[in-house]
Design a protein around this motif. Structure first.
Motif, PDB file in Angstrom:
ATOM      1  N   ALA A  38       0.847  -1.198   0.000  1.00  0.00           N
ATOM      2  CA  ALA A  38       0.000   0.000   0.000  1.00  0.00           C
ATOM      3  C   ALA A  38       0.881   1.245   0.000  1.00  0.00           C
ATOM      4  O   ALA A  38       0.642   2.198  -0.748  1.00  0.00           O
ATOM      5  CB  ALA A  38      -0.926  -0.006   1.209  1.00  0.00           C
ATOM      6  N   ARG A  39       1.951   1.220   0.818  1.00  0.00           N
ATOM      7  CA  ARG A  39       2.848   2.386   0.897  1.00  0.00           C
ATOM      8  C   ARG A  39       3.575   2.614  -0.419  1.00  0.00           C
ATOM      9  O   ARG A  39       3.720   3.752  -0.868  1.00  0.00           O
ATOM     10  CB  ARG A  39       3.845   2.217   2.046  1.00  0.00           C
ATOM     11  CG  ARG A  39       3.191   2.307   3.415  1.00  0.00           C
ATOM     12  CD  ARG A  39       4.191   2.296   4.574  1.00  0.00           C
ATOM     13  NE  ARG A  39       3.475   2.045   5.819  1.00  0.00           N
ATOM     14  CZ  ARG A  39       3.455   0.865   6.448  1.00  0.00           C
ATOM     15  NH1 ARG A  39       4.163  -0.153   5.991  1.00  0.00           N
ATOM     16  NH2 ARG A  39       2.743   0.709   7.550  1.00  0.00           N
ATOM     17  N   GLU A  40       4.026   1.528  -1.071  1.00  0.00           N
ATOM     18  CA  GLU A  40       4.749   1.723  -2.337  1.00  0.00           C
ATOM     19  C   GLU A  40       3.808   2.245  -3.421  1.00  0.00           C
ATOM     20  O   GLU A  40       4.264   2.821  -4.407  1.00  0.00           O
ATOM     21  CB  GLU A  40       5.468   0.438  -2.789  1.00  0.00           C
ATOM     22  CG  GLU A  40       4.593  -0.593  -3.467  1.00  0.00           C
ATOM     23  CD  GLU A  40       5.368  -1.813  -3.966  1.00  0.00           C
ATOM     24  OE1 GLU A  40       6.601  -1.767  -4.083  1.00  0.00           O
ATOM     25  OE2 GLU A  40       4.690  -2.837  -4.233  1.00  0.00           O
ATOM     26  N   MET A  41       2.491   2.032  -3.241  1.00  0.00           N
ATOM     27  CA  MET A  41       1.511   2.580  -4.183  1.00  0.00           C
ATOM     28  C   MET A  41       1.064   3.982  -3.773  1.00  0.00           C
ATOM     29  O   MET A  41       0.130   4.540  -4.347  1.00  0.00           O
ATOM     30  CB  MET A  41       0.293   1.655  -4.291  1.00  0.00           C
ATOM     31  CG  MET A  41       0.594   0.261  -4.831  1.00  0.00           C
ATOM     32  SD  MET A  41       1.360   0.275  -6.474  1.00  0.00           S
ATOM     33  CE  MET A  41      -0.018   0.858  -7.471  1.00  0.00           C
ATOM     34  N   GLY A  42       1.729   4.545  -2.755  1.00  0.00           N
ATOM     35  CA  GLY A  42       1.450   5.917  -2.358  1.00  0.00           C
ATOM     36  C   GLY A  42       0.243   6.066  -1.443  1.00  0.00           C
ATOM     37  O   GLY A  42      -0.340   7.145  -1.358  1.00  0.00           O
ATOM     38  N   LYS A  43      -0.145   4.970  -0.762  1.00  0.00           N
ATOM     39  CA  LYS A  43      -1.330   5.017   0.101  1.00  0.00           C
ATOM     40  C   LYS A  43      -0.951   4.647   1.529  1.00  0.00           C
ATOM     41  O   LYS A  43       0.020   3.934   1.765  1.00  0.00           O
ATOM     42  CB  LYS A  43      -2.396   4.044  -0.417  1.00  0.00           C
ATOM     43  CG  LYS A  43      -2.917   4.394  -1.812  1.00  0.00           C
ATOM     44  CD  LYS A  43      -3.698   5.701  -1.814  1.00  0.00           C
ATOM     45  CE  LYS A  43      -4.126   6.076  -3.230  1.00  0.00           C
ATOM     46  NZ  LYS A  43      -4.885   7.336  -3.279  1.00  0.00           N
ATOM     47  N   ASP A  44      -1.755   5.131   2.502  1.00  0.00           N
ATOM     48  CA  ASP A  44      -1.543   4.839   3.911  1.00  0.00           C
ATOM     49  C   ASP A  44      -2.453   3.674   4.309  1.00  0.00           C
ATOM     50  O   ASP A  44      -3.678   3.832   4.332  1.00  0.00           O
ATOM     51  CB  ASP A  44      -1.891   6.095   4.730  1.00  0.00           C
ATOM     52  CG  ASP A  44      -1.734   5.860   6.233  1.00  0.00           C
ATOM     53  OD1 ASP A  44      -1.529   4.694   6.648  1.00  0.00           O
ATOM     54  OD2 ASP A  44      -1.834   6.847   6.983  1.00  0.00           O
ATOM     55  N   PRO A  45      -1.867   2.509   4.625  1.00  0.00           N
ATOM     56  CA  PRO A  45      -2.705   1.339   4.926  1.00  0.00           C
ATOM     57  C   PRO A  45      -3.563   1.521   6.181  1.00  0.00           C
ATOM     58  O   PRO A  45      -4.556   0.820   6.358  1.00  0.00           O
ATOM     59  CB  PRO A  45      -1.688   0.207   5.109  1.00  0.00           C
ATOM     60  CG  PRO A  45      -0.401   0.890   5.414  1.00  0.00           C
ATOM     61  CD  PRO A  45      -0.441   2.212   4.716  1.00  0.00           C
ATOM     62  N   ASP A  46      -3.184   2.466   7.055  1.00  0.00           N
ATOM     63  CA  ASP A  46      -3.993   2.708   8.251  1.00  0.00           C
ATOM     64  C   ASP A  46      -5.246   3.536   7.936  1.00  0.00           C
ATOM     65  O   ASP A  46      -6.214   3.507   8.671  1.00  0.00           O
ATOM     66  CB  ASP A  46      -3.160   3.438   9.321  1.00  0.00           C
ATOM     67  CG  ASP A  46      -2.002   2.574   9.792  1.00  0.00           C
ATOM     68  OD1 ASP A  46      -2.185   1.338   9.890  1.00  0.00           O
ATOM     69  OD2 ASP A  46      -0.910   3.121  10.029  1.00  0.00           O
ATOM     70  N   ARG A  47      -5.198   4.279   6.839  1.00  0.00           N
ATOM     71  CA  ARG A  47      -6.341   5.140   6.484  1.00  0.00           C
ATOM     72  C   ARG A  47      -7.182   4.559   5.362  1.00  0.00           C
ATOM     73  O   ARG A  47      -8.368   4.869   5.251  1.00  0.00           O
ATOM     74  CB  ARG A  47      -5.832   6.534   6.079  1.00  0.00           C
ATOM     75  CG  ARG A  47      -5.335   7.340   7.266  1.00  0.00           C
ATOM     76  CD  ARG A  47      -4.768   8.683   6.847  1.00  0.00           C
ATOM     77  NE  ARG A  47      -5.577   9.338   5.826  1.00  0.00           N
ATOM     78  CZ  ARG A  47      -5.152  10.345   5.071  1.00  0.00           C
ATOM     79  NH1 ARG A  47      -3.927  10.796   5.210  1.00  0.00           N
ATOM     80  NH2 ARG A  47      -5.940  10.891   4.179  1.00  0.00           N
ATOM     81  N   ASP A  48      -6.562   3.766   4.475  1.00  0.00           N
ATOM     82  CA  ASP A  48      -7.280   3.194   3.332  1.00  0.00           C
ATOM     83  C   ASP A  48      -7.319   1.679   3.473  1.00  0.00           C
ATOM     84  O   ASP A  48      -6.332   1.015   3.198  1.00  0.00           O
ATOM     85  CB  ASP A  48      -6.576   3.552   2.016  1.00  0.00           C
ATOM     86  CG  ASP A  48      -6.614   5.037   1.731  1.00  0.00           C
ATOM     87  OD1 ASP A  48      -7.719   5.588   1.747  1.00  0.00           O
ATOM     88  OD2 ASP A  48      -5.549   5.630   1.495  1.00  0.00           O
ATOM     89  N   PRO A  49      -8.446   1.130   3.911  1.00  0.00           N
ATOM     90  CA  PRO A  49      -8.515  -0.329   4.031  1.00  0.00           C
ATOM     91  C   PRO A  49      -8.472  -0.995   2.658  1.00  0.00           C
ATOM     92  O   PRO A  49      -8.707  -0.340   1.633  1.00  0.00           O
ATOM     93  CB  PRO A  49      -9.856  -0.566   4.725  1.00  0.00           C
ATOM     94  CG  PRO A  49     -10.663   0.652   4.468  1.00  0.00           C
ATOM     95  CD  PRO A  49      -9.692   1.787   4.311  1.00  0.00           C
TER      96      PRO A  49
END
Ligand code: MN
Length: 228
Positions: A38-49
């Motif tokens: 998720a992080r390598e795709m530019g997203k925060d796994p804690d905020r975007d399930p």
């Protein structure tokens, strides 16, 4: 019933140690189900399930087959994933009963036109062209639960021309296997023949014509496909 023309054979997947085939009804996929990916795709796994998307059933590619480099992309990626094969359908499945709905497990490669996927994402459009294209769902033989049990942990990796690209453990899944079945069954009525690609670890990368992808999940057969 008479059809105006005949379609090809129903899409299906090999079953380990059997001549029988697993018929494919639908292919569901989980997006961003490993935090590092998720992080390598530019997203925060804690905020975007995690979330779901689909591929067409006839996108399946068997182990050992060549995969054609797809059209309209310059950034064609591998995504190695554990795949759940549903054996008993249902809606609103409980966590306690989720395992009873699983026929078996396989190793899969969620092949992706990353440039088209990211364009669609940026424009708020569907992912179909980036994810649901022809030959985009490589998959090894399904290992039935009745013979091999459930898969909840173990190494997962993929090599391209012998070089490790993605490497993690199945226990790193954000939604684990039963949770995926529960969640998906609140959105769709699951049916026998439904495959669920459970998400990919960090390290997704481009592959070119002539390169060979070799995927591994502990307890399953190695998945090998060459890009042509
Ligand atoms: Mn994926």
């Amino acid at each position: 019933m008479n059809y105006v023309f005949e379609l090809g054979e129903r899409p299906s997947v090999a079953i380990h140690n059997s001549e029988d085939r697993y018929p494919v009804r639908r292919i569901y996929c989980v997006g961003r189900n490993y935090a590092e990916h998720a992080r390598e795709m530019g997203k925060d796994p804690d905020r975007d399930p995690p979330f779901f998307f689909q591929k067409p059933a006839d996108a399946v590619v068997p182990n050992g087959a060549d995969v054609p480099y797809p059209p309209r992309t310059e950034n064609y990626h591998h995504e190695i994933e554990l795949v759940i094969a549903i054996g008993n359908g249902g809606s609103n499945i409980s966590l306690e009963q989720a395992e009873d709905h699983i026929y078996g497990y396989a190793i899969g490669n969620d092949l992706t036109r990353r440039d088209l996927q990211l364009d669609a994402r940026a424009q708020g459009r569907p992912w179909d062209t980036g994810k649901g294209f022809d030959h985009s769902a490589a998959i090894g033989a399904i290992y039935p639960v009745s013979e091999n049990g459930h898969i909840r942990e173990g190494e997962i990796w993929i090599k391209v021309d012998g070089q490790i690209k993605q490497q993690a453990d199945i226990r790193d899944l954000i939604w684990d296997v039963p949770e995926i079945v529960v969640e998906l069954s609140t959105l769709f009525e699951l049916q026998p023949g439904d495959l669920i690609y459970t998400g990919t670890p960090a390290g997704v990368a481009a592959v070119e014509r002539g390169q060979t992808m070799e995927g591994y999940i502990a307890g399953l057969e190695t998945l090998t496909n060459k890009v042509v």
